[in-house]
Design a protein around this motif. Structure first.
Motif, PDB file in Angstrom:
ATOM      1  N   HIS A   1      -6.052  21.566  36.707  1.00  0.00           N
ATOM      2  CA  HIS A   1      -5.205  21.901  37.960  1.00  0.00           C
ATOM      3  C   HIS A   1      -6.124  21.852  39.171  1.00  0.00           C
ATOM      4  N   PRO A   2      -6.212  20.454  39.653  1.00  0.00           N
ATOM      5  CA  PRO A   2      -7.285  20.312  40.908  1.00  0.00           C
ATOM      6  C   PRO A   2      -6.868  21.306  42.144  1.00  0.00           C
ATOM      7  N   ALA A   3      -5.845  21.545  42.306  1.00  0.00           N
ATOM      8  CA  ALA A   3      -5.269  22.277  43.544  1.00  0.00           C
ATOM      9  C   ALA A   3      -5.986  23.695  43.373  1.00  0.00           C
ATOM     10  N   GLU A   4      -6.112  24.157  42.340  1.00  0.00           N
ATOM     11  CA  GLU A   4      -6.610  25.727  42.287  1.00  0.00           C
ATOM     12  C   GLU A   4      -8.085  25.436  41.533  1.00  0.00           C
ATOM     13  N   ALA A   5      -8.825  24.264  41.406  1.00  0.00           N
ATOM     14  CA  ALA A   5      -9.921  24.044  40.862  1.00  0.00           C
ATOM     15  C   ALA A   5     -10.006  24.764  39.500  1.00  0.00           C
ATOM     16  N   TYR A   6      -9.186  24.507  38.456  1.00  0.00           N
ATOM     17  CA  TYR A   6      -9.014  25.609  37.451  1.00  0.00           C
ATOM     18  C   TYR A   6      -8.543  24.556  36.244  1.00  0.00           C
ATOM     19  N   LEU A   7      -9.071  24.985  35.043  1.00  0.00           N
ATOM     20  CA  LEU A   7      -8.543  24.110  33.720  1.00  0.00           C
ATOM     21  C   LEU A   7      -8.363  25.579  32.699  1.00  0.00           C
ATOM     22  N   GLU A   8      -7.169  24.979  31.986  1.00  0.00           N
ATOM     23  CA  GLU A   8      -6.671  25.815  30.979  1.00  0.00           C
ATOM     24  C   GLU A   8      -6.342  24.878  29.795  1.00  0.00           C
ATOM     25  N   SER A   9      -6.719  25.281  28.679  1.00  0.00           N
ATOM     26  CA  SER A   9      -6.353  24.222  27.502  1.00  0.00           C
ATOM     27  C   SER A   9      -6.481  25.003  26.315  1.00  0.00           C
ATOM     28  N   TRP A  10      -5.467  24.716  25.314  1.00  0.00           N
ATOM     29  CA  TRP A  10      -5.284  25.211  24.173  1.00  0.00           C
ATOM     30  C   TRP A  10      -6.586  24.548  23.392  1.00  0.00           C
ATOM     31  N   VAL A  11      -7.086  25.271  22.259  1.00  0.00           N
ATOM     32  CA  VAL A  11      -8.276  24.775  21.588  1.00  0.00           C
ATOM     33  C   VAL A  11      -7.782  24.576  20.110  1.00  0.00           C
ATOM     34  N   GLN A  12      -8.087  23.544  19.686  1.00  0.00           N
ATOM     35  CA  GLN A  12      -7.409  23.238  18.315  1.00  0.00           C
ATOM     36  C   GLN A  12      -8.550  22.655  17.608  1.00  0.00           C
ATOM     37  N   ARG A  13      -8.539  22.667  16.091  1.00  0.00           N
ATOM     38  CA  ARG A  13      -9.318  22.692  15.142  1.00  0.00           C
ATOM     39  C   ARG A  13      -9.592  21.253  15.189  1.00  0.00           C
ATOM     40  N   LEU A  14     -10.869  20.782  15.027  1.00  0.00           N
ATOM     41  CA  LEU A  14     -11.141  19.430  14.960  1.00  0.00           C
ATOM     42  C   LEU A  14     -10.350  18.710  13.433  1.00  0.00           C
ATOM     43  N   ASP A  15     -10.248  19.416  12.625  1.00  0.00           N
ATOM     44  CA  ASP A  15      -9.567  18.807  11.586  1.00  0.00           C
ATOM     45  C   ASP A  15      -8.036  19.352  11.430  1.00  0.00           C
ATOM     46  N   ALA A  16      -7.556  19.871  12.372  1.00  0.00           N
ATOM     47  CA  ALA A  16      -6.229  20.058  12.220  1.00  0.00           C
ATOM     48  C   ALA A  16      -5.089  18.956  11.652  1.00  0.00           C
ATOM     49  N   LYS A  17      -4.445  19.422  10.789  1.00  0.00           N
ATOM     50  CA  LYS A  17      -3.321  18.421  10.191  1.00  0.00           C
ATOM     51  C   LYS A  17      -2.288  18.076  10.613  1.00  0.00           C
ATOM     52  N   CYS A  18      -1.821  18.648  11.979  1.00  0.00           N
ATOM     53  CA  CYS A  18      -0.696  17.826  12.874  1.00  0.00           C
ATOM     54  C   CYS A  18      -0.994  18.298  14.403  1.00  0.00           C
ATOM     55  N   HIS A  19      -0.323  17.866  14.977  1.00  0.00           N
ATOM     56  CA  HIS A  19      -0.120  17.796  16.566  1.00  0.00           C
ATOM     57  C   HIS A  19      -0.118  19.324  17.046  1.00  0.00           C
TER      58      HIS A  19
END
Length: 217
Positions: free
Chosen positions: A167-185
């Motif tokens: 979110h560049p307007a707020e200079a902010y990043l928010e992301s879900w963290v998922q396992r590298l070996d996750a079996k689905c999206h």
């Protein structure tokens, strides 16, 4: 349209009935907007929308009821009446949801960004961000921010560094963290990372990075 990179918009081929496709087989609308000025460089955005006529479909192109093609071009002034194109995106028949680029921040550390989501379910996009000085435009360097986030999240996790998460307007990043070996999206969630940053001479400097783990049910 003669320079189209994909070949989906063509002038010259013979369509059904022996008709040769010309520019008259397309309806073209174009919007030119000055987004602003950074470091004395005028920034111009050109959005082009192209509707295909009925005879294009006979050649194998989209029908008149299909979504139009859209092209985005970002130009940076580098002298009197002279511009350099630093970005181009062709969204043929609805591949991307094209919107306007924007200028974020103020003063010498303001940046320009463009972010156009794709129409898939993976959360992808076409995006890019630039910082400017008197010599021209340069990509924003997010390496320091990305390194700080990798140190904060679990080693077995991965996150989305751009697109919907940034979110560049707020200079902010928010992301879900998922396992590298996750079996689905949508499975293998570990938590959420929240990061704030500031732009300094074209570099995204981390201000705060926090990982919040998911509570296991």
């Amino acid at each position: 349209m003669e320079l189209d990179e994909s070949g989906d918009l063509l002038i010259g081929p013979t369509a059904g009935g022996g008709h040769t496709l010309t520019a008259r087989d397309y309806q073209v609308q174009q919007k030119v907007t000055t987004l602003g000025t950074i470091a004395d460089h005028r920034i111009v955005q050109v959005l082009t929308t192209i509707h295909a006529g009925p005879r294009v479909a006979t050649f194998g192109g989209p029908g008149v009821d299909g979504p139009p093609a859209q092209w985005k071009s970002l130009l940076v002034g580098v002298g009197a009446n002279r511009y350099v194109e630093i970005y181009t995106l062709q969204s043929n028949w609805g591949l991307f949801q094209i919107g306007s680029a924007g200028i974020y921040g103020s003063g010498p550390d303001s940046i320009m960004g463009t972010d156009d989501p794709d129409t898939g379910n993976g959360g992808g996009c076409s995006d890019a961000y630039w910082w400017f000085d008197k010599t021209g435009a340069y990509p924003v360097d997010f390496t320091k921010l990305e390194d700080a986030i990798r140190r904060a999240i679990p080693k077995e996790g991965t996150y989305t560094p751009r697109c919907w998460a940034l979110h560049p307007a707020e200079a902010y990043l928010e992301s879900w963290v998922q396992r590298l070996d996750a079996k689905c999206h949508a499975c293998g969630g570990l938590g959420t990372v929240h990061a704030r940053y500031r732009i300094q001479s074209g570099v995204a400097i981390p201000v705060s990075v926090r990982f919040k783990a998911e509570i296991e049910q």
